[in-house]
Each structure stands twice: as structure tokens, then as C-alpha cells.
Design a protein around this motif. Structure first.
Motif, mmCIF file in Angstrom:
data_model
loop_
_atom_site.group_PDB
_atom_site.id
_atom_site.type_symbol
_atom_site.label_atom_id
_atom_site.label_comp_id
_atom_site.label_asym_id
_atom_site.label_seq_id
_atom_site.Cartn_x
_atom_site.Cartn_y
_atom_site.Cartn_z
ATOM 1 N N ASP A 33 0.840 -1.190 0.000
ATOM 2 C CA ASP A 33 0.000 0.000 0.000
ATOM 3 C C ASP A 33 0.881 1.248 0.000
ATOM 4 O O ASP A 33 2.060 1.210 0.353
ATOM 5 C CB ASP A 33 -0.937 -0.006 1.203
ATOM 6 N N GLY A 68 -4.051 7.444 5.182
ATOM 7 C CA GLY A 68 -3.056 6.516 4.674
ATOM 8 C C GLY A 68 -3.691 5.163 4.401
ATOM 9 O O GLY A 68 -4.868 4.948 4.694
ATOM 10 N N GLY A 69 -2.921 4.241 3.862
ATOM 11 C CA GLY A 69 -3.432 2.897 3.588
ATOM 12 C C GLY A 69 -4.410 2.900 2.432
ATOM 13 O O GLY A 69 -4.420 3.814 1.606
ATOM 14 N N HIS A 123 8.290 -0.375 8.082
ATOM 15 C CA HIS A 123 7.000 -0.150 7.435
ATOM 16 C C HIS A 123 6.343 1.175 7.747
ATOM 17 O O HIS A 123 5.343 1.514 7.112
ATOM 18 C CB HIS A 123 6.054 -1.298 7.766
ATOM 19 N N LEU A 124 6.880 1.926 8.690
ATOM 20 C CA LEU A 124 6.221 3.218 8.904
ATOM 21 C C LEU A 124 6.374 4.100 7.665
ATOM 22 O O LEU A 124 5.606 5.051 7.475
ATOM 23 C CB LEU A 124 6.689 3.901 10.200
ATOM 24 N N ARG A 171 5.511 3.298 4.789
ATOM 25 C CA ARG A 171 4.371 3.066 3.886
ATOM 26 C C ARG A 171 3.115 3.809 4.343
ATOM 27 O O ARG A 171 2.142 3.885 3.592
ATOM 28 C CB ARG A 171 4.008 1.579 3.846
ATOM 29 N N GLY A 172 3.109 4.265 5.589
ATOM 30 C CA GLY A 172 1.879 4.807 6.154
ATOM 31 C C GLY A 172 1.866 6.319 6.226
ATOM 32 O O GLY A 172 2.679 7.000 5.618
ATOM 33 N N GLY A 173 0.913 6.812 6.964
ATOM 34 C CA GLY A 173 0.816 8.241 7.190
ATOM 35 C C GLY A 173 -0.167 8.905 6.251
ATOM 36 O O GLY A 173 -0.430 8.426 5.147
ATOM 37 N N ALA A 177 4.366 7.155 14.991
ATOM 38 C CA ALA A 177 4.941 6.085 14.175
ATOM 39 C C ALA A 177 3.951 4.916 14.077
ATOM 40 O O ALA A 177 3.730 4.373 12.995
ATOM 41 C CB ALA A 177 6.269 5.619 14.767
ATOM 42 N N ASP A 231 0.728 5.002 14.412
ATOM 43 C CA ASP A 231 -0.416 5.387 13.565
ATOM 44 C C ASP A 231 -0.112 5.104 12.095
ATOM 45 O O ASP A 231 -0.967 4.634 11.347
ATOM 46 C CB ASP A 231 -0.734 6.874 13.736
ATOM 47 N N LYS A 232 1.097 5.413 11.679
ATOM 48 C CA LYS A 232 1.483 5.164 10.281
ATOM 49 C C LYS A 232 1.520 3.663 10.010
ATOM 50 O O LYS A 232 1.087 3.193 8.957
ATOM 51 C CB LYS A 232 2.854 5.773 9.989
ATOM 52 N N ILE A 233 2.080 2.933 10.962
ATOM 53 C CA ILE A 233 2.172 1.484 10.790
ATOM 54 C C ILE A 233 0.774 0.869 10.774
ATOM 55 O O ILE A 233 0.495 -0.064 10.037
ATOM 56 C CB ILE A 233 3.061 0.878 11.902
ATOM 57 N N ASP A 240 -1.890 2.136 9.538
ATOM 58 C CA ASP A 240 -2.424 2.294 8.176
ATOM 59 C C ASP A 240 -2.107 1.078 7.324
ATOM 60 O O ASP A 240 -2.973 0.500 6.678
ATOM 61 C CB ASP A 240 -1.775 3.495 7.462
ATOM 62 N N THR A 241 -0.847 0.733 7.336
ATOM 63 C CA THR A 241 -0.400 -0.333 6.445
ATOM 64 C C THR A 241 -0.760 -1.707 7.022
ATOM 65 O O THR A 241 -1.054 -2.644 6.282
ATOM 66 C CB THR A 241 1.111 -0.167 6.123
#
Lengths: 328, 328, 328, 328
Positions: free
Chosen positions: C16, C68-69, C257-258, C260-262, D154, D156-158, D160-161
Motif C-alpha cells: 500500500d 493513509g493505507g 514499514h512506517l 508506507r503509512g501516514g 509512528a 499510527d502510520k504502521i 495504516d499499512t
């Protein structure tokens, strides 16, 4: 007060605050953990009257802990101030056999909750949810910490440009009756001065302070203005100061409603979780007409009556003294 | 035009923009790498006149890449518009044998640079540094990307509270003559409508759009207002709309100068670095009276004259069309 | 290729990337705007096979632009590589009379889309959605800009502590076959060196560089390591360097993997919106087997075949040169 | 203990923590406000030994309030554990007639301060500056609140994925001997489980919990691992779990030193300011061998001896109970 509650509802009312969703999640899941049936009321007291009351399970509050705002929405509700409105609300709750109610909000919310709980046979617990921190019985209200972070991030950005230009900035923050946000953000942003509803600062004093800073080669100055101070908004004050002190180029920023939003800080997520958890545990223990609050590092109960007594509430005057000393 | 430059100075002028420090760092270090003596001019053209010109080494620009604002500061300078001011400025540069000048700023800055470079024997390269993105010859000006991120982060917070309350928000963003920030932030925040200086939107049209949204159960609406649109500021527009459309509770936020600050985005740090690097390389190659700009993914030179020709500059009208389609 | 499509589906596949939701929203709303029936496929190609295909209206993509995602989720799907899987997928699409498909993803996704579109009577448009920026035909892939911002924000924090301690940090970023993230974040964070899959950097060279920095009183040094470089992970390299250069205290961070997010950056929200909008418009225009991409500031089509041809893709070597010059 | 101090120095030692600069600023300016001569010691105790002690005025701490790290730097110093080192340090302080010392740091720092203050004629006040929150006598140590915010951003971003992929993430956070960061971030991020140094969690219990979540259709699971738990790092635990529970795709992130950096939160800026202000006031009042701490919402003094007594320190076990209830 009722014992052995079976069905519990939660609502958010008044201005929304970051952390409300964390609290809703904690209320729902704590109730379910203890075998209660849980309900969410949409749009505050209005939803009670409109019978907009929805069953909620553990998954219905997934992935909301980190979100600003409130999934239950909130609204002003004049009808709930009338006898007829309250009666209708109670009828709707009775129909679903809801015997416990958690209300998350500020002083207006608690005033309604107090009248409702006094009159009708339902157990009510309040959670202090307001960015203004103007309730007694909790060191921090839900959303206050996040609002401070939001304001100082904005001021950090303004400081960049203030420094680049030798500028004087007046920044208006929320707080019609309470200078809590103004005072804490003044300390946290290194503001040169702060104007509060609770204290009189003469313009003369302010200008003296700004002149002193300019003379010691401060490259910029920032003044925090609480919306409820006696001189009017930041625009008015900026104009008055400008007339007597022309060293800096003067600018104004009104932060407005962005102070109510944003993903809650860690502090507010934990606070919301603890308060929601404690609110349901209080209901289960047979409590009613109480507010759950944070006192030091512990949760305690305060009667709604005491929570609403603003005479108990005090501005942190040591911080005010500090703003003078630390901005030399 | 001079060849074989030995001493190069850099200044920032006009409104500050995030990424200026990244650019200053790149200018200084690229010059030093190529054996030039490098100087920083404080407070834009004023520093040229005041002889506030400081030798800079590689360490003098350490740890500034990520900072908003400009370490060289910036100022308006009326004196540089006069013959006498320019002459004094040139004398000060000559004294230090500075034969190359990098100016970072917007159209006002470039107008000054053009007149100065035409008249005096010094090579001048411009870097487009303004959050407004209103220059020709560069797809992106320095600071534009960061300003967009700043605005949408603010709107994300406002959206939280707008959704919680079924509210209509008018948000005023920077752009007196250019709707670039307004248009891009409208797309990026999913705004229901946008008012620009370049296009007329009738109030009637706006209200029709808002009514359509309300009827399809939009929980909130956000309208972006560029400060330079024909109806006046966001407060005025909100009032006019409120008179004819009362479905939502209406609120206004003026973001103001926080749009100029903040740590530059990755995009702006890279852009600032590339443009600073390219500016010095252009000077070394004997170029003058040019602006370095980003075109697609490459750096190109445009004459200062063409960069200032706003007829070359075009609003991204496909984005405007998109705001209509995507906010249904 | 089919003309006059009536029903269009969208899916996300592979890793993602921030901005996928903005793109999904644009696809759905652009289709609805043009009178098409729109569908979302859950979990990528797996959802095609499992017939997990859901009708979507304009409200179903409300409030996702900033997330995100991907609300459609994504999954690896081995079955879609088989004949039987593709046939089942096509049967499910036929049943719903879906004649257009938008696939958002990276090279693996496009490989599947190409085989599917070649074999079956359905129009397919690809959208480059991957943080790695390793496709031809688009200057920027969706999520790349956000990933860069995420990495540099992390490095900014690490720089604080590196400076406080005179430390050397090795930071591993994503990019198994592509050094794009590593290279851009190296420039944007002022890293002293960068190790890429595309270029060999000898350890000797690296140590020489670090020694030079230490001798000019750099208070800290940061080395960006792309996971796909030839020396192995950041831990291995740190160990090898430590053996020969002991001036600094050495630390390692694996961002993982952080990246990929946000919440997507403004750039990625706009890019996602534009690409989704363009993808549906391309389908409506009768196009198929194409990828929509950003070229300069315009949208263009590239055949899936060319997009997958990595020989067309080039590392920005001017940036690599810049990292040497600007970190002196 | 000395009375009527004239010259006061401040140093930071051990791991750096956000808010240290806010505290340094408060120390310097409070001292100057009261007419003291103020000094900054570079690199902790090492700077005392190396006589790296610099006079500081009010402007020397301008624009540092919002910065992570410490402008005074910090270092490990073995020499200060020896008699000779301490004696040299005292000689250097005597030479400058420094009679008061503020030390900002954690338990190692306080151990050194205690020995130094017991042996030599100098008044010493400690400020609890460590992200680990593992000292007695202060509800919050400086940097703890910011570190929690950094970790949850951090996560929160993780998340997402993780949600996009139905994944199980193991996230390792700081805390060799203290699970404070792990526990608070577990609550604040809605983690499914947390592994702490203070409590034994059997792997069996953990897997049971994860299976229960999977069976109730949790789309992802996050486990917070304190680096000091008994099973080893997050990689080891992930491997062990993977062997017995294969429902999810499993990933690991090691946040590392980015937890120490970043601009301090409002909470930490205010805490740093209050503690620095209180530390100097304590010295002026003739106090020594004390730590200033936050207790509830007030500042209080604790002897360095008590602060170092970890038996006084307790994990917030109500939070641990909450993680079980709220992650159902």
C-alpha cells in the motif's frame, strides 16, 4: 441510584475535543467487557430526543482512538433545556431500558446532565471533555493537551517568519472565559507576553515589556491573546499597540477552530481511555451524578455540582509569573 | 558578463519561504566546493546598502537545511529602488570584490535584481523563492509545496470539527494575485468549492453547489477562499452566504502567516538544494540575468525578464475542473 | 477495446502507498459524475477471484482523501498468476457486467494487469501507486513524496540526538531494487553519504568521506542505506565501518514499514486525485492497457509494457553528485 | 550548604531528551533575572573536567525552547567516576567561583551528582531529564511525553499499512529496565498486547490473545515490545509467535533513537521551563542535593537519594489492566 445496570449509553455534547473518540471507545469496550449492552447517542442531547440511539459492539469503535472529532457527533440542543425535551429523552431511554448514561463534554453539558439526573431515574456520569480546561475536579480536561500542541506548532511556524522579518505577532487563541490555553501556550512558545480574561494587563505595561525586548535585540516578539480578554480581539490590540510602538512590523493571526481538531496527543488518548474506563466502572459500582477526573496521576470522582463550581477552578499563577521571568 | 568569478554573495528578499535555508546552504557549499569565497547578505537589499555582508564558510550553514524562515533574514527595502541606494550597494560589493550575486525571492526581488544587473557590472542569478508559485519559468517555486502541506494539515484538523458539528467552514489562504495555493489546497483537502483571484465564481453558483452537497447528506462543507478574490475576505463571503443559506452553522478561519513558516517538506528541501546548486553553477558558467527553475524534473534557465512576465504564468485549469467533479 | 463502458471497478494491489485512498475517491466520483456504475474490489486480485466486489457511491469515499493505507485493502495473490484464477476473476466481473478496471499498484500489479487485459475482453488502466518510484512513465509514483517526508521527519529527530552526542547514524530506508527513496532523502536530510542498489560505493570511499567530515568538526554524521545495497543491511555496514573508524559512537535505525503509512502529503493527494480522474477519463475515451502518469506537470499515458520496462527508469544522478558537494 | 550563590552552572548528561533545551533556557534566564552569573557546561561531566564552561547570557538561549536535543551536548564520562576526575572538575568550578550546579539527566547523572555534592562544597540540584520516566519523585520526567507522542505517531502510520494488509506488527520501543514508554504507548495506540520488563507475559498468553482478536475479525494487530523484556528483542518474539500462529503476515519495526529526538511537546516545554525555573529558585533558597519534580500539578523537591531509589517507582498497573479490557 440504580444498581446492577444492564444497558449503558454514551453521548458527546458541546464543542468537540480531541480524545473524545478514545473515550467513546473505552466506554463501549469496558461496558461490553463487563457484559453490558452498549449504545451510542448521535448528536448529543438532540439524539436522546430524536431517539437516535444506536447499539454498539466492540468493532464499532475500531480504529477511532487516533481520530479527532467525535464519531457520535455533537450539537447544541435548546429543546433539552425544556421539561418536554427531557421527558421525551427519558422516554426514549426507558424504551431501550437504558439505565446508565455517560456524557462527555464541558460545563453546558454537565449542567444539562445534572438537571436530567436529578429529575429522572437514570444514573449519570460525566467526563470532562473540552479543550478549555475550565472545569473543577480534573487537572486536565480531555483535549486540552492536544489543543496546546496544536497552538504551539502553529506558533513555531509563525516564529520562523517572525524571526526572518523582525516582526511582532499577535496570536489569538481560544478561551472566552478561561485563559488556560493562552497561558500554557505562552510558556510553551516563549511568548513575550500574554493577555488573559482572568487578569488585567494594561497596554502600557505590555508596551513597556515589548520595548524592553526590542532594546535587548530580540529579533521578534510574540504576544498570545486569549479571545476573552478585556481589550477585544487580537486585531484591536494590535492596532492599539501599533499606535504607540512602531519598532516592529505588526501582524495578527486568529487560529480559530483548528484548535479543536487534530489527532489526539498520547496524553489525551490515555486520558480519554482512562476516563471512559473509569466512567463505566463508576456506573457499575452504582455511582451517579459524578464526574470522573484526573487528579495528579490518579482518577477521582467529583460531584457534578462541584465540577461546575468555577470558584474551585484556579489559573496556574506560577506559570504567569514564569512568562515574565523567562521572556527576558 | 563576467567570467571567472571569485567572490559570490547570496541574499533573500521579500516574503520568506520554507526551503530558503536549504537553498542558502546549497549556494554557500557549492561555491566553496568550487573554490569561491562566499558571502551572505543580511536583510536582503537593505544589507547591500548597509554593508551588512558576512563571509560564510561550510560550517556556517550546518543544521539549517530543515529550518523554516531564512538565516539571512529579509526586509522590504525602498532605498534600493532609488539610484543612490543601488549605487551604494554596488560600491559595497565592489569593495569586497564580489562579482556574483544570487538573489532568492519573488517578483519584487527579481524586479530589483533585473534593474541592478542591467546597470552594474555584476552577474546576477535569481532563485524563485515564494510560497505563491506566481512566477513563470518554474513549475514549482520554493516554499509552495510546504505551504500546501501546512494548509491541508490545518484543514484536516478543521474537518474533524466540521464533521462533528455539520458545519460550513470558510478558510482564507494566502494569494493576493495568485490562486495557486487556494486551488491546490482545495483539491488536496476535498473542499466543496474554491474562490480564486483569476476566476469569477458567482455567489449564486457557490450557494447552489453548497445546497447540492447538503441535499446529498454531506456532513460538512469547506470552501477555500484566496485572499485576493473579488468578494473580499472570508468573513465577508461567509456573511453573504449565510444570508441566503442557513442549513449549516458557518465558521471562518484566517490561516495567515503560519503558511510562510514550518520546516520545509522533502520536496522543498530538494528543490532548494537543486536551485542553489544550479545558481552557483550558472554563475561559474558565466551566466547572468537568469532565473534557475524547475521544469518537469529538470533544472532550466529563464531570463529574469521572462520569469517576471506573468502572462506566461497559467493557473492549472484542469485542477479547477477537478474540484467540481471530485466534490460531488 | 471496448467503447461506451457502463460499469467500472477499481482495486489496489501490492504494497500500500499513501495517496491510494485519494485515488480511489477520484476514480469512484469521476465515474459517477459521468454516469457510470462504480465498484470497489476488496484485497486486490484476490477480491476478483473471491467475488468480493462491492458497489460504491459518492458517499462511500467521503473522508478518505487524507487517510493513509487503502480502504479497499490489498493482498498478495498467487492464484491470479494461474490461468484458473484469472478465468474465475473474469467470470465474476462479467457477471456484474464490469467492462473497465482501474488497478492501482506497482510493477507486480501491472504485470498481472497486463496479462489479464491481453487475455480477456476488459479495458484496463494502471495507476502507479508505490512508494518506491521505480516505474517508467511517471516522474513521481503515488506515495513517493509522502514516504520521503516521513523519512526526513524521522531523520530530523535522529539528527537532534546525533548532534547532542557526536554520533554517526546509519539509517536504513526502503528500496530493494531502487535507491530513489534513499537518494532523495539523503539530499533532503543533508546526509553525509548514501548507499544505493544502483551504484557501488566502496567502504573505503565511505570511510574517507566520514573522516573528512569529522576533521572539519562536523558534530554528527548520517549515512542513508537503501535496503537493497550490496553490503547488506544497515547493521552490517555499521559494523564494518566501526571496525575502521572509531571517532563517533555508531547507531543504527531501521525505519521499516512506517514508511508506507501516514496521511498523504498535499502532493500525493493531488497526484492521486489527478491520476484517478485521468484513469477513468482514459477508460471513457476507450483506452486500455495504459498507465496514467505524471510527466512534468501534465498527465500522460504510457503503455503498461513501457511502464514495466525498467531500462527506461533512471536514477537522478545529478542528485547523487549533489550529495557529495552539499555535505562538505 | 552555601547561601547567597553568585555563579551558577548547568549541564546535561546521559541520554538526551526533548525539553532539555527548554530547561536550559529556563535555568539561564531565571538565574540572570535574579542577578546571578550563569554558565553552561559542554558535554556533561566531561566539560567540567575539560574546563569547557562557557558564560551564558539571556540571548544565548534564544530560539532553543522548541528544539530537540541539547545545545550543551551530552556525553558519557568515565573519568568523573574517579576521584581524580571529580577533583579536577571541582577545581575548574572553583576557579570560576561557581557555587551552584544544575544537572539535567537520568539515574546515572544523579548518581554522579550525588557523589560530587557529598564530597565537594558546591550546591547541586537535579532535574529529571530522561524519556524513560524511571525516576522516583516526579510523575513525569522531561522528554517522556514527547517520546510517547513520537512512538504513537509512528504506530499510527504502521497501523495504516497493517490494516491494509491484515498484518501483525511487533514494535520495539525504548526502555531497558522500565516499561513506561511501552505501557503508555500501548494504551495510546490501541495495541493488542504489550511486553514489559517488569511483568512476565507468557508467549502462550500472548498467542491466545492474538487468536481471540483474529477470531473477532480484527483487521490487524499490534504488539508493543519494550526492549528490556525477558524474551529478547522484537525480532526474536516475532519469530517465536510466527511458529505457532500463522494467521497474519508478521512484520517488525525497531523505532530506535528517533524516540529521543523531535521538537518537545507543549507538555515537555512547560515541564522543562517549570523544572529549570524551580531548580534555580531552589539553589537561591539554599537547597542542595535535591531533585525538582512534578507531583500532580505542583513542583516539589525530593532528595537525590530518594529519587534514585527505584523501589519507590511503580509501573502504572491500572494501565496494564486497561490494555486487556480496551483491546477486546
Amino acid at each position: 441510584m440504580k444498581q446492577d445496570l444492564k444497558n449503558i449509553a454514551v453521548l458527546t455534547s458541546g464543542g468537540d475535543a480531541p480524545g473524545m473518540n478514545a473515550c467513546i471507545r473505552a466506554v463501549i469496550r469496558t461496558g461490553i467487557y463487563h457484559g453490558k449492552n452498549m449504545f451510542g447517542v448521535m448528536q448529543g442531547y438532540q439524539g436522546l430526543i430524536d431517539n437516535n440511539i444506536i447499539p454498539m459492539d466492540a468493532r464499532s469503535v475500531s480504529n477511532i482512538l487516533h481520530m479527532g472529532g467525535t464519531i457520535l457527533k455533537t450539537a447544541r440542543c435548546l429543546a433539552f433545556k425544556e421539561e418536554a425535551g427531557m421527558e421525551l429523552a427519558f422516554k426514549n431511554l426507558q424504551e431501550k431500558e437504558i439505565d446508565g448514561l455517560v456524557v462527555i463534554g464541558g460545563d453546558g453539558t454537565f449542567t444539562g446532565a445534572k438537571r436530567f439526573g436529578e429529575k429522572y431515574n437514570i444514573n449519570v456520569i460525566g467526563v470532562p471533555g473540552t479543550i478549555d480546561n475550565d472545569l473543577s475536579g480534573s487537572d486536565f480536561t480531555l483535549g486540552y493537551d492536544t489543543a496546546i500542541n496544536t497552538v504551539i506548532e502553529a506558533i513555531d511556524k509563525i516564529r520562523d517568519t517572525a524571526d526572518s522579518h523582525d516582526r511582532l505577532f499577535f496570536i489569538e487563541v481560544m478561551g472566552r472565559d478561561s485563559g488556560c490555553i493562552a497561558l500554557r501556550t505562552a510558556v510553551a512558545s516563549g511568548a513575550e507576553a500574554v493577555l488573559l480574561p482572568e487578569r488585567e494587563t494594561s497596554l502600557k505595561e505590555l508596551i513597556t515589556k515589548l520595548k524592553a525586548g526590542a532594546s535587548t535585540k530580540k529579533s521578534s516578539s510574540i504576544v498570545i491573546v486569549s479571545e476573552g480578554n478585556k481589550y477585544g480581539g487580537a486585531y484591536d490590540i494590535a492596532k492599539s499597540v501599533k499606535r504607540k510602538f512602531t519598532h516592529y512590523d505588526t501582524k495578527v493571526t486568529i487560529l480559530g477552530h483548528l484548535q479543536r481538531g487534530g489527532s489526539p496527543s498520547g496524553f489525551d488518548r490515555i486520558l480519554g481511555s482512562r476516563l471512559g474506563y473509569a466512567a463505566v466502572n463508576a456506573l457499575i459500582a452504582g455511582e451517579s451524578m459524578q464526574m470522573v477526573g484526573l487528579y495528579g496521576n490518579a482518577i477521582k470522582l467529583t460531584s457534578l455540582e462541584d465540577a461546575l463550581n468555577t470558584h474551585n477552578y484556579k489559573l496556574e499563577s506560577d506559570l504567569l509569573e514564569m512568562t515574565h521571568v523567562l521572556s527576558i
